[in-house]
Write a protein that holds these residues in place. Structure first.
Motif, short mmCIF file in Angstrom:
data_model
loop_
_atom_site.label_atom_id
_atom_site.label_comp_id
_atom_site.label_asym_id
_atom_site.label_seq_id
_atom_site.Cartn_x
_atom_site.Cartn_y
_atom_site.Cartn_z
N VAL A 58 0.92 -15.78 11.14
CA VAL A 58 -0.18 -14.84 11.38
C VAL A 58 0.19 -13.55 10.67
O VAL A 58 1.33 -13.10 10.71
N HIS A 59 -0.78 -12.97 9.95
CA HIS A 59 -0.57 -11.75 9.18
C HIS A 59 -1.52 -10.67 9.67
O HIS A 59 -2.63 -10.95 10.12
N ALA A 60 -1.10 -9.44 9.54
CA ALA A 60 -1.94 -8.27 9.76
C ALA A 60 -1.84 -7.41 8.50
O ALA A 60 -0.78 -7.34 7.88
N PHE A 61 -2.94 -6.77 8.13
CA PHE A 61 -3.00 -6.01 6.89
C PHE A 61 -3.53 -4.59 7.11
O PHE A 61 -4.56 -4.20 6.57
N PRO A 62 -2.84 -3.78 7.92
CA PRO A 62 -3.32 -2.40 8.10
C PRO A 62 -3.11 -1.58 6.83
O PRO A 62 -2.20 -1.85 6.04
N SER A 63 -3.94 -0.59 6.66
CA SER A 63 -3.78 0.34 5.54
C SER A 63 -2.38 0.94 5.57
O SER A 63 -1.83 1.21 6.65
N VAL A 64 -1.81 1.17 4.41
CA VAL A 64 -0.48 1.80 4.36
C VAL A 64 -0.52 3.18 5.01
O VAL A 64 0.51 3.69 5.44
N PRO A 83 3.87 -3.67 0.71
CA PRO A 83 2.49 -3.28 0.40
C PRO A 83 1.81 -4.31 -0.50
O PRO A 83 2.46 -5.04 -1.25
N CYS A 84 0.48 -4.34 -0.41
CA CYS A 84 -0.31 -5.26 -1.22
C CYS A 84 -1.71 -4.67 -1.38
O CYS A 84 -2.10 -3.76 -0.65
N ASP A 85 -2.45 -5.18 -2.32
CA ASP A 85 -3.86 -4.85 -2.46
C ASP A 85 -4.65 -5.91 -1.72
O ASP A 85 -4.53 -7.11 -2.01
N PHE A 86 -5.44 -5.50 -0.76
CA PHE A 86 -6.12 -6.41 0.16
C PHE A 86 -7.62 -6.13 0.13
O PHE A 86 -8.04 -4.99 0.27
N GLU A 87 -8.42 -7.19 -0.06
CA GLU A 87 -9.87 -7.02 -0.11
C GLU A 87 -10.40 -6.77 1.30
O GLU A 87 -10.22 -7.58 2.21
N TYR A 88 -11.03 -5.61 1.47
CA TYR A 88 -11.62 -5.26 2.76
C TYR A 88 -12.83 -4.38 2.55
O TYR A 88 -12.74 -3.40 1.82
N PRO A 89 -13.94 -4.72 3.18
CA PRO A 89 -14.18 -5.92 3.96
C PRO A 89 -14.21 -7.17 3.07
O PRO A 89 -14.47 -7.07 1.87
N PRO A 90 -13.98 -8.35 3.68
CA PRO A 90 -13.97 -9.59 2.91
C PRO A 90 -15.25 -9.78 2.11
O PRO A 90 -16.34 -9.52 2.62
N GLY A 91 -15.10 -10.21 0.88
CA GLY A 91 -16.25 -10.46 0.02
C GLY A 91 -16.84 -9.23 -0.64
O GLY A 91 -17.79 -9.33 -1.40
N MET A 96 -8.09 -2.44 -0.69
CA MET A 96 -7.46 -1.42 0.14
C MET A 96 -5.95 -1.61 0.01
O MET A 96 -5.47 -2.74 0.03
N ARG A 97 -5.22 -0.52 -0.15
CA ARG A 97 -3.76 -0.61 -0.19
C ARG A 97 -3.28 -0.81 1.24
O ARG A 97 -3.47 0.06 2.10
#
Length: 106
Positions: A58-64, A83-91, A96-97
């Motif tokens: 299970v992963h969580a992707f909060p903003s840095v 850190p990673c670049d994460f698509e938010y909201p999906p699609g 979002m960093r």
């Protein structure tokens, strides 16, 4: 209602995972609600993950920049992968960093 917490399956870097996220309304923050809800959610996800075809993490992707959510991840026992670049909201196509936090379910 004071907020929400949820999880769902998604593909992340070629692997099926559970993703979780939460939100506590400002008047209720700082009361341990997210920690209690997060602990309960992890217990539920661990039970669901017993199925042989279930994701193994299970992963969580909060903003840095979201210090509270990043601290919560640490308190819940997640491991910071970085850190990673994460698509938010999906699609949306908006990146979002984020920090990638992970708990193994194996």
């Amino acid at each position: 209602m004071v907020g929400s917490i949820a999880y769902h399956e998604r593909d992340w870097q070629g692997e099926q995972i559970y993703e979780t996220g939460w939100n506590v309304l400002p008047p209720y923050q700082g009361r341990g609600i997210a920690l209690t809800a997060g602990t309960a959610l992890i217990t539920i996800v661990r039970a669901v993950a017993r199925h042989p075809d279930a994701p193994r993490s299970v992963h969580a992707f909060p903003s840095v920049e979201n210090a509270s959510s990043n601290a919560l991840c640490q308190r819940l026992g997640f491991t910071l992968l970085g850190p990673c670049d994460f698509e938010y909201p999906p699609g949306s196509g908006s990146l979002m960093r984020s920090n990638d936090w992970r708990i193994g379910l194996g």
